[in-house]
Design a protein around this motif. Sequence first.
Motif, PDB file in Angstrom:
ATOM      1  N   LEU A 118     -50.317 -90.080 -22.160  1.00 45.92           N
ATOM      2  CA  LEU A 118     -51.579 -89.713 -21.513  1.00 45.92           C
ATOM      3  C   LEU A 118     -51.437 -88.491 -20.611  1.00 45.92           C
ATOM      4  N   GLU A 119     -50.203 -88.046 -20.403  1.00 46.69           N
ATOM      5  CA  GLU A 119     -49.965 -87.036 -19.372  1.00 46.69           C
ATOM      6  C   GLU A 119     -50.460 -85.649 -19.751  1.00 46.69           C
ATOM      7  N   HIS A 120     -50.942 -84.956 -18.729  1.00 49.38           N
ATOM      8  CA  HIS A 120     -51.233 -83.527 -18.851  1.00 49.38           C
ATOM      9  C   HIS A 120     -49.904 -82.801 -19.046  1.00 49.38           C
ATOM     10  N   HIS A 121     -49.965 -81.658 -19.693  1.00 52.85           N
ATOM     11  CA  HIS A 121     -48.774 -80.833 -19.939  1.00 52.85           C
ATOM     12  C   HIS A 121     -47.957 -80.638 -18.666  1.00 52.85           C
ATOM     13  N   SER A 122     -48.647 -80.518 -17.533  1.00 52.65           N
ATOM     14  CA  SER A 122     -47.976 -80.282 -16.252  1.00 52.65           C
ATOM     15  C   SER A 122     -47.133 -81.466 -15.804  1.00 52.65           C
ATOM     16  N   ASN A 123     -47.416 -82.649 -16.362  1.00 52.36           N
ATOM     17  CA  ASN A 123     -46.646 -83.835 -15.993  1.00 52.36           C
ATOM     18  C   ASN A 123     -45.750 -84.286 -17.144  1.00 52.36           C
ATOM     19  N   VAL A 124     -45.462 -83.374 -18.050  1.00 58.67           N
ATOM     20  CA  VAL A 124     -44.528 -83.645 -19.146  1.00 58.67           C
ATOM     21  C   VAL A 124     -43.347 -82.678 -19.064  1.00 58.67           C
ATOM     22  N   VAL A 125     -43.653 -81.391 -19.065  1.00 56.03           N
ATOM     23  CA  VAL A 125     -42.606 -80.365 -19.127  1.00 56.03           C
ATOM     24  C   VAL A 125     -41.586 -80.460 -17.988  1.00 56.03           C
ATOM     25  N   PRO A 126     -42.006 -80.650 -16.725  1.00 57.95           N
ATOM     26  CA  PRO A 126     -40.998 -80.739 -15.655  1.00 57.95           C
ATOM     27  C   PRO A 126     -39.993 -81.865 -15.863  1.00 57.95           C
ATOM     28  N   TRP A 127     -40.460 -82.978 -16.440  1.00 60.82           N
ATOM     29  CA  TRP A 127     -39.570 -84.123 -16.662  1.00 60.82           C
ATOM     30  C   TRP A 127     -38.696 -83.909 -17.896  1.00 60.82           C
ATOM     31  N   GLN A 128     -39.226 -83.220 -18.898  1.00 60.38           N
ATOM     32  CA  GLN A 128     -38.402 -82.837 -20.047  1.00 60.38           C
ATOM     33  C   GLN A 128     -37.252 -81.944 -19.578  1.00 60.38           C
ATOM     34  N   GLN A 129     -37.585 -80.982 -18.723  1.00 58.29           N
ATOM     35  CA  GLN A 129     -36.573 -80.048 -18.239  1.00 58.29           C
ATOM     36  C   GLN A 129     -35.548 -80.747 -17.343  1.00 58.29           C
ATOM     37  N   ALA A 151     -34.703 -83.958 -17.498  1.00 54.84           N
ATOM     38  CA  ALA A 151     -33.862 -84.776 -18.372  1.00 54.84           C
ATOM     39  C   ALA A 151     -32.794 -83.918 -19.054  1.00 54.84           C
ATOM     40  N   LYS A 152     -33.195 -82.719 -19.463  1.00 56.11           N
ATOM     41  CA  LYS A 152     -32.241 -81.820 -20.122  1.00 56.11           C
ATOM     42  C   LYS A 152     -31.170 -81.348 -19.148  1.00 56.11           C
ATOM     43  N   ARG A 153     -31.598 -80.976 -17.922  1.00 59.91           N
ATOM     44  CA  ARG A 153     -30.642 -80.498 -16.917  1.00 59.91           C
ATOM     45  C   ARG A 153     -29.621 -81.568 -16.567  1.00 59.91           C
ATOM     46  N   LYS A 154     -30.093 -82.801 -16.453  1.00 60.53           N
ATOM     47  CA  LYS A 154     -29.238 -83.887 -15.967  1.00 60.53           C
ATOM     48  C   LYS A 154     -28.654 -84.739 -17.083  1.00 60.53           C
ATOM     49  N   GLN A 155     -28.989 -84.405 -18.320  1.00 60.22           N
ATOM     50  CA  GLN A 155     -28.570 -85.223 -19.465  1.00 60.22           C
ATOM     51  C   GLN A 155     -29.032 -86.669 -19.286  1.00 60.22           C
ATOM     52  N   ALA A 156     -30.271 -86.789 -18.856  1.00 59.67           N
ATOM     53  CA  ALA A 156     -30.913 -88.095 -18.709  1.00 59.67           C
ATOM     54  C   ALA A 156     -31.766 -88.348 -19.950  1.00 59.67           C
ATOM     55  N   ARG A 157     -32.333 -89.543 -20.026  1.00 62.04           N
ATOM     56  CA  ARG A 157     -33.125 -89.928 -21.199  1.00 62.04           C
ATOM     57  C   ARG A 157     -34.597 -89.978 -20.813  1.00 62.04           C
ATOM     58  N   LEU A 158     -35.443 -89.274 -21.582  1.00 57.18           N
ATOM     59  CA  LEU A 158     -36.885 -89.283 -21.357  1.00 57.18           C
ATOM     60  C   LEU A 158     -37.500 -90.348 -22.260  1.00 57.18           C
ATOM     61  N   VAL A 159     -38.208 -91.304 -21.648  1.00 58.67           N
ATOM     62  CA  VAL A 159     -38.750 -92.441 -22.385  1.00 58.67           C
ATOM     63  C   VAL A 159     -40.266 -92.499 -22.200  1.00 58.67           C
ATOM     64  N   TYR A 160     -40.989 -92.647 -23.314  1.00 61.25           N
ATOM     65  CA  TYR A 160     -42.440 -92.796 -23.253  1.00 61.25           C
ATOM     66  C   TYR A 160     -42.799 -94.278 -23.177  1.00 61.25           C
TER      67      TYR A 160
END
Length: 206
Positions: free
Chosen positions: A120-131, A133-142
């Motif tokens: 349901l998230e706006h683009h603004s509340n997706v990309v920062p968390w994708q980035q 997760a990538k920086r920290k090698q964390a897992r992004l879960v929907y």
Amino acid sequence: MMEIAKVRQDFPILFQTVNDEPLIYLDNAATTQKPKQVISAIENYYAHDNANVHRGVHTLSERATKQYEEARETVRAFINAASTKEVLFTRGTTTSLNWVAQGFGDQVVEEGDEIYITALEHHSNVVPWQQLAKRKQARLVYLPLTEEGSVDVTAAQTVISSKGKILAVTQASNVMGTINPIKELAALIHAVGGYIVVDGAQSTPH
């Protein structure tokens, strides 16, 4: 209907005809129009008090600072924050979410942790968390949704694990109008020692 007509009178931009019809503006999810009270306050500031805030000791600066802090207190009371120190003004929601993800997120998220968002998230509340997760090698879960289009709290209970650090969710979707169960979601992520980040861009003005 009378209440709508009364509110409409507060918006000067609506006093015009577009394509031979009275203007009806529906793009509020992108840009909201300003009522005359806001326009008047801005005009008054630039006409009488325009000066640096918190950076001067002359009269104009002190007046500008006073108004700035009064606005912060108004917001603090409205969102029930404990202190005005919890109220930060930014250019918009995108900037705010990036600050949280880059500042706070970088401090609490580690390799292997989980970050939860929704479809349901706006683009603004997706990309920062994708980035993040990538920086920290964390897992992004929907998190799963119900058939009605809100976060499925029951299903989320099985998805959110002890690795959960951040749950980023909109309170009111600007796509579907969905109102999410924020208190229940907060309880789930808090139970595993994580944090909730609520995008209130749509809900707070309402």
